[in-house]
Write a protein that holds these residues in place. Structure first.
Motif, PDB file in Angstrom:
ATOM      1  N   GLU A  23      -8.241   6.317   5.254  1.00 21.96           N
ATOM      2  CA  GLU A  23      -8.042   7.764   5.154  1.00 21.96           C
ATOM      3  C   GLU A  23      -6.600   8.082   4.769  1.00 21.96           C
ATOM      4  O   GLU A  23      -6.340   8.974   3.952  1.00 21.96           O
ATOM      5  N   ALA A  24      -5.649   7.350   5.360  1.00 24.06           N
ATOM      6  CA  ALA A  24      -4.235   7.560   5.025  1.00 24.06           C
ATOM      7  C   ALA A  24      -3.952   7.175   3.578  1.00 24.06           C
ATOM      8  O   ALA A  24      -3.249   7.889   2.856  1.00 24.06           O
ATOM      9  N   LEU A  25      -4.503   6.059   3.133  1.00 26.02           N
ATOM     10  CA  LEU A  25      -4.271   5.611   1.760  1.00 26.02           C
ATOM     11  C   LEU A  25      -4.882   6.559   0.733  1.00 26.02           C
ATOM     12  O   LEU A  25      -4.317   6.774  -0.351  1.00 26.02           O
ATOM     13  N   ARG A  26      -6.028   7.132   1.054  1.00 23.47           N
ATOM     14  CA  ARG A  26      -6.668   8.056   0.114  1.00 23.47           C
ATOM     15  C   ARG A  26      -5.806   9.302  -0.125  1.00 23.47           C
ATOM     16  O   ARG A  26      -5.905   9.927  -1.184  1.00 23.47           O
ATOM     17  N   LYS A  27      -4.975   9.658   0.838  1.00 27.21           N
ATOM     18  CA  LYS A  27      -4.089  10.806   0.657  1.00 27.21           C
ATOM     19  C   LYS A  27      -2.928  10.495  -0.281  1.00 27.21           C
ATOM     20  O   LYS A  27      -2.169  11.393  -0.650  1.00 27.21           O
ATOM     21  N   LEU A  28      -2.792   9.230  -0.644  1.00 29.93           N
ATOM     22  CA  LEU A  28      -1.698   8.835  -1.534  1.00 29.93           C
ATOM     23  C   LEU A  28      -2.212   8.337  -2.880  1.00 29.93           C
ATOM     24  O   LEU A  28      -1.472   7.699  -3.632  1.00 29.93           O
ATOM     25  N   VAL A  29      -3.468   8.627  -3.199  1.00 29.12           N
ATOM     26  CA  VAL A  29      -4.047   8.158  -4.459  1.00 29.12           C
ATOM     27  C   VAL A  29      -3.556   8.975  -5.649  1.00 29.12           C
ATOM     28  O   VAL A  29      -3.217   8.432  -6.706  1.00 29.12           O
ATOM     29  N   ARG A  30      -3.496  10.297  -5.496  1.00 26.92           N
ATOM     30  CA  ARG A  30      -3.200  11.180  -6.622  1.00 26.92           C
ATOM     31  C   ARG A  30      -1.893  10.859  -7.358  1.00 26.92           C
ATOM     32  O   ARG A  30      -1.854  10.878  -8.594  1.00 26.92           O
ATOM     33  N   PRO A  31      -0.787  10.560  -6.655  1.00 27.51           N
ATOM     34  CA  PRO A  31       0.463  10.308  -7.369  1.00 27.51           C
ATOM     35  C   PRO A  31       0.411   9.164  -8.368  1.00 27.51           C
ATOM     36  O   PRO A  31       1.206   9.135  -9.323  1.00 27.51           O
ATOM     37  N   TRP A  32      -0.506   8.208  -8.159  1.00 25.36           N
ATOM     38  CA  TRP A  32      -0.542   7.048  -9.051  1.00 25.36           C
ATOM     39  C   TRP A  32      -1.024   7.424 -10.456  1.00 25.36           C
ATOM     40  O   TRP A  32      -0.772   6.689 -11.418  1.00 25.36           O
ATOM     41  N   THR A  81      -0.001  10.182 -11.887  1.00 26.58           N
ATOM     42  CA  THR A  81       1.020  11.069 -12.457  1.00 26.58           C
ATOM     43  C   THR A  81       2.400  10.421 -12.437  1.00 26.58           C
ATOM     44  O   THR A  81       2.849   9.863 -13.433  1.00 26.58           O
ATOM     45  N   SER A  82       3.072  10.473 -11.291  1.00 23.75           N
ATOM     46  CA  SER A  82       4.486  10.091 -11.228  1.00 23.75           C
ATOM     47  C   SER A  82       4.749   8.606 -10.977  1.00 23.75           C
ATOM     48  O   SER A  82       5.864   8.135 -11.189  1.00 23.75           O
ATOM     49  N   LEU A  83       3.763   7.854 -10.515  1.00 20.48           N
ATOM     50  CA  LEU A  83       4.009   6.472 -10.088  1.00 20.48           C
ATOM     51  C   LEU A  83       3.472   5.430 -11.064  1.00 20.48           C
ATOM     52  O   LEU A  83       3.252   4.278 -10.694  1.00 20.48           O
ATOM     53  N   LYS A  84       3.282   5.802 -12.304  1.00 21.29           N
ATOM     54  CA  LYS A  84       2.666   4.896 -13.273  1.00 21.29           C
ATOM     55  C   LYS A  84       3.493   3.646 -13.555  1.00 21.29           C
ATOM     56  O   LYS A  84       2.952   2.622 -13.974  1.00 21.29           O
ATOM     57  N   ASN A  85       4.816   3.733 -13.363  1.00 19.47           N
ATOM     58  CA  ASN A  85       5.683   2.591 -13.673  1.00 19.47           C
ATOM     59  C   ASN A  85       6.009   1.718 -12.465  1.00 19.47           C
ATOM     60  O   ASN A  85       6.739   0.745 -12.589  1.00 19.47           O
ATOM     61  N   VAL A  86       5.488   2.075 -11.304  1.00 17.50           N
ATOM     62  CA  VAL A  86       5.749   1.285 -10.101  1.00 17.50           C
ATOM     63  C   VAL A  86       5.056  -0.070 -10.201  1.00 17.50           C
ATOM     64  O   VAL A  86       3.873  -0.153 -10.539  1.00 17.50           O
ATOM     65  N   GLU A  87       5.793  -1.122  -9.897  1.00 16.69           N
ATOM     66  CA  GLU A  87       5.258  -2.481  -9.987  1.00 16.69           C
ATOM     67  C   GLU A  87       4.870  -3.047  -8.625  1.00 16.69           C
ATOM     68  O   GLU A  87       3.988  -3.902  -8.536  1.00 16.69           O
ATOM     69  N   ARG A  88       5.546  -2.575  -7.579  1.00 16.45           N
ATOM     70  CA  ARG A  88       5.260  -3.116  -6.239  1.00 16.45           C
ATOM     71  C   ARG A  88       5.120  -1.954  -5.252  1.00 16.45           C
ATOM     72  O   ARG A  88       6.016  -1.126  -5.122  1.00 16.45           O
ATOM     73  N   SER A 123      -7.312   5.675 -10.273  1.00 17.90           N
ATOM     74  CA  SER A 123      -6.127   6.531 -10.297  1.00 17.90           C
ATOM     75  C   SER A 123      -5.016   5.922 -11.141  1.00 17.90           C
ATOM     76  O   SER A 123      -4.173   6.629 -11.691  1.00 17.90           O
ATOM     77  N   LEU A 124      -5.014   4.580 -11.239  1.00 21.60           N
ATOM     78  CA  LEU A 124      -4.038   3.905 -12.083  1.00 21.60           C
ATOM     79  C   LEU A 124      -4.439   3.928 -13.553  1.00 21.60           C
ATOM     80  O   LEU A 124      -3.666   3.513 -14.419  1.00 21.60           O
ATOM     81  N   GLY A 125      -5.653   4.401 -13.830  1.00 21.79           N
ATOM     82  CA  GLY A 125      -6.169   4.319 -15.192  1.00 21.79           C
ATOM     83  C   GLY A 125      -6.527   2.898 -15.544  1.00 21.79           C
ATOM     84  O   GLY A 125      -6.450   2.468 -16.693  1.00 21.79           O
ATOM     85  N   THR A 126      -6.906   2.144 -14.504  1.00 20.60           N
ATOM     86  CA  THR A 126      -7.150   0.717 -14.663  1.00 20.60           C
ATOM     87  C   THR A 126      -8.549   0.369 -14.172  1.00 20.60           C
ATOM     88  O   THR A 126      -9.029   0.913 -13.184  1.00 20.60           O
ATOM     89  N   SER A 127      -9.166  -0.525 -14.855  1.00 20.27           N
ATOM     90  CA  SER A 127     -10.439  -1.086 -14.412  1.00 20.27           C
ATOM     91  C   SER A 127     -10.317  -2.600 -14.420  1.00 20.27           C
ATOM     92  O   SER A 127      -9.432  -3.151 -15.072  1.00 20.27           O
TER      93      SER A 127
END
Length: 444
Positions: free
Chosen positions: A316-325, A327-334, A372-376
């Motif tokens: 439940e906590a992780l699902r609240k942090l899905v949206r940013p990936w 938009t703003s977190l596309k370049n995060v590697e770790r 959310s990452l645009g990844t499959s």
């Protein structure tokens, strides 16, 4: 026979093993007196870290400095523990003050009150006097060119101090404060300040952090000597916090962001990461490579306000942090998610179903996160590492009256986490997208 007939690598290995015993270097001291050659190897390690505590007699250390001038240069890490009685002109005549004035090669410095003083060495701005004796005694250490790391724990420092420690690269503030204090006898053009690489602010008693060009910044602020954050690479802060919002846009190329948040503020954090992070300077999102979210749980009441403690729900906590990936977190590697479960003493009084923590994530969530990452699976992702760490104190699982071995707490996680088979399935889903996924459970 000298020990140095043996290869130096072997001696160093023995010394390393001794230091790992964790006995306060008592064994290392005994080893050091076996012969002069071994003493020469051990002395820099014995003097490497030093604690200067209020009220203690440091004359023996001063004697060591007098007998061998090289000893003071061996001291690299210093923890200074002060009490309220030290804030007096008589402090300059104490052995602690004389030791501080002898140190010329300190690299890391921590300032804190003694354990019996609690937070009483942290004062309000209107009560602060930058000429306090402990501060004056610290000037030789703070002004040395070797000082690169400063930690302030329940302690107040005048901002003018930073004009003399210009090589500082790391600043850690825990329940402390930098008090606005202009540099005296100096014009604005003469004021120097350190350029930080690392800044950690944890519950700082800070009214503001003057940032050039920001709202309410005036010409007088140039004389305060607050550290420059343009080159900041690593930032750790609490959320929500007005200091975080005031400084987040200042670094030109932030690479690592660590945010500590209480569970009930996760919705606000989602909005901050999705819509507010670098909103005016979106190009800075390209340099952000590492993100850590530490969630403090176990302190929130259930939504129906019936007084029950609500157990932590990982998915439940992780699902609240899905949206940013998306938009703003596309370049995060770790991405590292840390769930800290606080002691739930009342759990053993109520034990409602809502208080049971759920520490597993499903295959369905894994697919949702990848979307959310645009990844499959099979397409790859900028994100390469996704680590989840669940930490808890022993008291989270056992009544306060129990005295159980820590292994019991470790085993207790099995009641709340996913099965090994389920974890393997989720790990395979992420692996198919080129992401290393790991979950760790432990006590702290």
């Amino acid at each position: 026979m000298s020990f140095l007939v043996f290869p130096r690598e072997l001696i160093d290995s023995i010394v390393d093993d001794i230091r790992e015993l964790g006995d306060g270097d008592s064994t290392l001291r005994n080893f050091a007196v076996t012969c002069k050659d071994i003493s020469a190897v051990c002395r820099p390690l014995l003097f490497e870290t030093l604690t200067i505590s209020s009220g203690q007699d440091h004359t023996a250390l001063l004697s060591a400095f007098r007998n061998d001038e090289a000893v003071s240069s061996m001291v690299h890490n210093v923890c200074v523990e002060l009490s309220t009685q030290d804030f007096d002109p008589a402090f300059q005549h104490t052995s602690a003050s004389r030791v501080l004035q002898k140190l010329s090669n300190v690299r890391k410095l921590q300032l804190s009150p003694t354990s019996r003083e609690g937070s009483r060495c942290r004062v309000k701005a209107q009560q602060f006097d930058s000429s306090l004796e402990p501060i004056k005694s610290l000037v030789p250490v703070l002004s040395t060119n070797t000082l690169v790391s400063l930690s302030i724990v329940y302690f107040s420092l005048p901002s003018s101090i930073f004009s003399i420690c210009t090589n500082l690269k790391e600043l850690h503030i825990h329940m402390g404060c930098i008090v606005e204090s202009p540099v005296k006898h100096s014009t604005t053009s003469d004021v120097q300040r350190p350029r930080l690489d690392v800044l950690s602010i944890n519950h700082a008693a800070q009214s503001r952090w003057p940032v050039p060009g920001a709202y309410r910044y005036t010409a007088a602020d140039d004389n305060l000597a607050f550290p420059d954050l343009k080159n900041l690479r690593h930032l750790k802060a609490c959320f929500p916090d007005h200091i975080l919002r005031s400084i987040i846009d200042e670094p030109e190329a932030l690479t690592s962001l660590y945010l500590q948040v209480r569970e009930h503020n996760l919705d606000k954090l989602d909005t901050f990461l999705s819509k507010e992070l670098f909103r005016s300077t979106p190009h800075k999102l390209r340099t952000l490579r590492n993100l850590t979210i530490e969630v403090l749980s176990g302190l929130d009441l259930d939504s129906n306000n019936n007084g029950d403690i609500r157990g932590f729900r990982l998915e439940e906590a992780l699902r609240k942090l899905v949206r940013p990936w998306s938009t703003s977190l596309k370049n995060v590697e770790r991405f590292e998610f840390i769930g800290v479960i606080r002691p739930l003493r009342t759990y053993y009084h109520y034990q409602p179903a809502s208080s049971i923590p759920h520490l597993s994530i499903s295959q369905d969530f894994a697919h949702t996160f990848l979307e959310s990452l645009g990844t499959s699976p099979g397409t790859g992702s900028t994100l390469t590492d996704f680590d989840i760490k669940i930490k808890s104190e022993l008291a989270s699982f056992v009544p306060p009256s129990f005295n159980l071995h820590p292994r019991v707490a470790q085993d207790s996680f099995s009641r709340f986490k996913a099965s090994e088979e389920q974890e393997a399935i989720v790990k395979d889903v992420f692996a198919a997208a080129g992401i290393r996924f790991n979950v760790h459970y432990g006590t702290q």
